[in-house]
Design a protein around this motif. Structure first.
Motif, PDB file in Angstrom:
ATOM      1  N   ARG A   1      -4.691   1.547   9.078  1.00 25.57           N
ATOM      2  CA  ARG A   1      -4.138   2.208  10.274  1.00 25.57           C
ATOM      3  C   ARG A   1      -5.142   2.205  11.419  1.00 25.57           C
ATOM      4  O   ARG A   1      -4.791   1.909  12.565  1.00 25.57           O
ATOM      5  CB  ARG A   1      -3.730   3.649   9.945  1.00 25.57           C
ATOM      6  CG  ARG A   1      -2.488   3.789   9.104  1.00 25.57           C
ATOM      7  CD  ARG A   1      -1.953   5.210   9.146  1.00 25.57           C
ATOM      8  NE  ARG A   1      -2.988   6.194   8.827  1.00 25.57           N
ATOM      9  CZ  ARG A   1      -3.248   6.614   7.592  1.00 25.57           C
ATOM     10  NH1 ARG A   1      -2.574   6.106   6.564  1.00 25.57           N
ATOM     11  NH2 ARG A   1      -4.181   7.514   7.376  1.00 25.57           N
TER      12      ARG A   1
ATOM     13  N   ASP B   1      -8.399   1.302  -3.763  1.00 21.16           N
ATOM     14  CA  ASP B   1      -7.552   1.539  -2.599  1.00 21.16           C
ATOM     15  C   ASP B   1      -7.859   2.879  -1.948  1.00 21.16           C
ATOM     16  O   ASP B   1      -7.096   3.388  -1.141  1.00 21.16           O
ATOM     17  CB  ASP B   1      -6.073   1.464  -2.979  1.00 21.16           C
ATOM     18  CG  ASP B   1      -5.686   2.529  -3.993  1.00 21.16           C
ATOM     19  OD1 ASP B   1      -6.583   3.272  -4.462  1.00 21.16           O
ATOM     20  OD2 ASP B   1      -4.497   2.626  -4.339  1.00 21.16           O
TER      21      ASP B   1
ATOM     22  N   LEU C   1       0.815  -1.217   0.000  1.00 18.09           N
ATOM     23  CA  LEU C   1       0.000   0.000   0.000  1.00 18.09           C
ATOM     24  C   LEU C   1       0.847   1.264   0.000  1.00 18.09           C
ATOM     25  O   LEU C   1       0.402   2.311  -0.486  1.00 18.09           O
ATOM     26  CB  LEU C   1      -0.929   0.004   1.213  1.00 18.09           C
ATOM     27  CG  LEU C   1      -1.972  -1.117   1.269  1.00 18.09           C
ATOM     28  CD1 LEU C   1      -2.844  -0.974   2.499  1.00 18.09           C
ATOM     29  CD2 LEU C   1      -2.836  -1.128   0.010  1.00 18.09           C
ATOM     30  N   ASP C   2       2.061   1.200   0.539  1.00 11.98           N
ATOM     31  CA  ASP C   2       2.939   2.371   0.544  1.00 11.98           C
ATOM     32  C   ASP C   2       3.873   2.408  -0.656  1.00 11.98           C
ATOM     33  O   ASP C   2       4.830   3.189  -0.705  1.00 11.98           O
ATOM     34  CB  ASP C   2       3.748   2.442   1.841  1.00 11.98           C
ATOM     35  CG  ASP C   2       4.580   1.188   2.085  1.00 11.98           C
ATOM     36  OD1 ASP C   2       4.596   0.310   1.196  1.00 11.98           O
ATOM     37  OD2 ASP C   2       5.191   1.072   3.151  1.00 11.98           O
TER      38      ASP C   2
ATOM     39  N   ASP D   1      -5.402   2.924   3.193  1.00 12.32           N
ATOM     40  CA  ASP D   1      -4.347   3.162   4.182  1.00 12.32           C
ATOM     41  C   ASP D   1      -4.944   3.528   5.536  1.00 12.32           C
ATOM     42  O   ASP D   1      -4.519   3.017   6.574  1.00 12.32           O
ATOM     43  CB  ASP D   1      -3.419   4.293   3.714  1.00 12.32           C
ATOM     44  CG  ASP D   1      -2.400   3.810   2.695  1.00 12.32           C
ATOM     45  OD1 ASP D   1      -2.023   2.636   2.771  1.00 12.32           O
ATOM     46  OD2 ASP D   1      -1.995   4.590   1.831  1.00 12.32           O
TER      47      ASP D   1
END
Length: 635
Positions: free
Chosen positions: A576, A568, A511-512, A572
């Protein structure tokens, strides 16, 4: 309106030429008492203790005169302006962290707000209140993400008027220049929004006051070129947008559906479906993005009224749909409605002038009856489907149309059997369903429905534990329908079913944006977990996965997630917020994405436990398996 009167009064005082607003009694308390005309605005509101410390200043400039309210820390809270120098406020601005996020405007200077805009971090919405009653009538500008969120609020608040502002209207149809048949389909689709909403909301418990918005979720939009013959100009279209919502810890799907861009605003071409619980990547077709049939370029095969009599029947059909009963009306009312609807469509079939037109009306009739049967809204509809199937079979028992009708009759009959059969006999229903599918594939191996039917057979056999039979079907699909997505999925299923004891290979972007290669985890016990934000069992197992990670990570246990969401967007943040601290690979496509297709993932959660050499210990790992096997293989 009291609100407008108070604003006008202050404006007159401020702009009467007196230098001090304080001398006129214009206090922070009074200034900060004004509120936006529209709801759903997030702006700064000082506490009771902070208000006396706020300051007001008069401002003058090229854009007019006005006054500004500042917070104790110096950031702007409000700005109220007279833009035409008539000593009356006509623009009211609200701020968040010193940034303007919302503005009400009186553009015709009659002391009533007629436009509302969300700005900067507040969004892009620009609403028009043409009758100045405090409610938005149309949108000059609105993004697709904002449409989705307003759909959610319209359902939760049971606000049909708000929903109607998001639907495509007659002016939009003319502006885009739709082909006549498509315009007619859209008109029927967006008719009677209040009635359609009532029907959608019947029994839909998750859409209530406690439901929370999570995020918008959709793949990228597409373009339909003008030369496709559907409209006068190119069309920007979202095929199947959706959103994630949460109610009491349960994540559900809000199916937004198809949207088309009209100027700077996105509009719905059909009413969004209320909710899709536990359904994964639900697919329901829109009006615009449909496969092209065998026809001449630019020719639209669609339900067109070919005579005055047909037009009258279409008008009757539209009026009937406008007054459709909701699901709470009872079986008799729903049955009568669906029977009347089928009667009208049957007449349109009889009046069709061409084979193409007749085929379209038959498909509409069959789809409508099948859907009503599957929702329990037309329990007596099955004999009618059977009669239509017999009629089409008489015309041509080998035609694709007959396969189309037969497949939907089978699906409707399966749903009916599943709903009415006692639990102890559900096994017989599944046996009948698989046998029916097998017969269909045998008789219509080249039909468009055949790959899907074959894959349903294989996956049903696998789920029921008939592994070898499932493998035979997967192998057949891979070879017979090699050009289809179902063939790729079947090949992936075969790989997955034989993967235990073999090295698990996985590469992708996290994802990063970093590259991940599972081979880098050699020497560690690894869990590869396929999951999605809409998967309730995945979220239910999450606390136990977190506990296992905390307990064994220092000893060499790692988790790698493979996300199966279609988008997406805000993923994130989701990760988190739920403290999913391990890396997550993701590619577009959901259950049709390359990581899912590669191993034929049928539905998350799917978990694979690997030993220190990267070999699969368990391809059907459960929490109980993990608790038992992780400590053993760490040793």
């Amino acid at each position: 309106m009291v609100f407008v009167f108070r604003v006008v009064l202050i404006a007159a005082i401020v702009f009467a030429g007196i230098p001090s607003v304080q001398a006129q009694g214009v206090t922070p308390e009074l200034a900060l008492s004004f509120k936006p005309i529209q709801s759903l605005v997030e702006y700064d509101i000082p506490t009771k203790e902070e208000i006396p410390q706020c300051k007001i200043e008069v401002i003058k400039g090229p854009g007019g005169s006005g006054w500004v309210v500042y917070a104790p820390n110096g950031l702007t809270l409000r700005r109220f302006m007279d833009t035409n120098n008539d000593n009356t406020v006509d623009q009211w601005s609200y701020y968040r962290t010193g940034i303007e996020v919302y503005r009400d405007n009186d553009t015709n200077f009659n002391k009533k707000v007629d436009q509302s805009r969300w700005l900067n971090t507040g969004g892009t919405r620009w609403g028009i209140d043409s009758n100045e009653d405090g409610k938005i009538d149309s949108w000059k500008q609105i993004s697709v993400e904002e449409v989705a969120e307003l759909v959610f609020h319209a359902y939760v608040q049971r606000d049909a008027a708000l929903m109607e502002t998001l639907m495509i209207n007659e002016a939009d149809l003319k502006a885009l220049g739709f082909q006549t048949a498509i315009a007619e389909q859209i008109r029927v689709s967006v008719a009677n929004v209040p009635g359609q909403m009532q029907k959608e909301l019947a029994g839909k418990g998750p859409l209530g006051p406690d439901t929370k918005w999570i995020r918008f979720d959709a793949a990228s939009p597409g373009v339909i070129p003008a030369d496709a013959g559907k409209a006068r100009s190119d069309l920007s279209v979202y095929e199947n947008a959706r959103a994630l919502i949460e109610n009491k810890g349960s994540v559900d799907l809000l199916q937004i559906g198809e949207l088309v861009r009209v100027g700077d605003a996105w509009k719905l071409t059909q009413l969004p479906r209320a909710v899709g619980r536990d359904s994964g990547p639900i697919e329901f077709g829109g009006i615009l993005l449909q496969p092209e049939s065998q026809s001449t370029p630019g020719e639209m095969v669609a339900p067109v009224a070919s005579s005055e009599e047909s037009r009258k029947l279409l008008d009757q059909l539209q009026k009937l749909d406008e007054n459709s009963p909701n699901l709470s009306a009872g079986a008799d009312a729903l049955g009568r409605y669906n029977k009347q609807r089928a009667d009208l469509l049957q007449q349109l079939v009889a009046l069709a002038k061409t084979d193409e037109e007749r085929e379209v009306w038959i498909k509409q009739l069959v789809d409508g009856i099948a859907a009503a049967i599957q929702t329990g809204a037309y329990p007596d509809g099955l004999p009618r489907l059977e009669l239509m199937e017999a009629s089409v079979r008489k015309d041509d028992p080998k035609s694709e149309l007959f396969a189309y009708v037969m497949y939907r009759r089978m699906s409707a009959e399966y749903s009916r059997k599943a709903m009415t059969t006692p639990s102890e006999k559900q096994g017989e229903v599944q046996t009948w369903w698989v046998e029916s599918l097998e017969s269909f594939v045998k008789n219509f191996p080249k039909s468009p429905e055949a790959p899907e039917a074959a894959f349903q057979i294989a996956s049903s056999l696998e789920i029921s534990g008939k592994t070898e039979e499932a493998k035979k079907w997967y192998s057949s699909i891979a070879s017979t329908y090699s050009a289809t997505l179902y063939a790729q999925k079947a090949q992936g299923c075969l790989r997955r079913m034989d993967i235990e004891g073999k090295v698990f290979e996985l590469k992708g972007k996290t994802l990063d944006g970093r590259s991940l290669d599972l081979s880098a985890y050699r020497g560690k016990v690894v869990l590869v977990a396929y999951w999605a934000t809409w998967c309730e069992p995945c979220l239910a197992e999450l606390p136990q996965l977190q506990a296992l990670s905390q307990q064994y990570r220092a000893q060499g246990f790692e988790i790698v997630g493979v996300n199966l969401d279609l988008s997406d967007n805000e993923l994130d943040k989701f990760v988190r917020d739920r403290k999913m601290t391990w890396p997550h690979i993701r590619e577009d496509g959901g259950l049709d994405s390359p990581p899912a297709v590669e191993l034929g993932i049928l539905m998350p959660p799917s978990m694979f436990l690997l030993d220190k050499q990267g070999k699969v210990i368990s391809s059907h790992a459960t929490i109980e398996v993990l608790k038992d096997q992780i400590p053993k293989y760490l040793k």
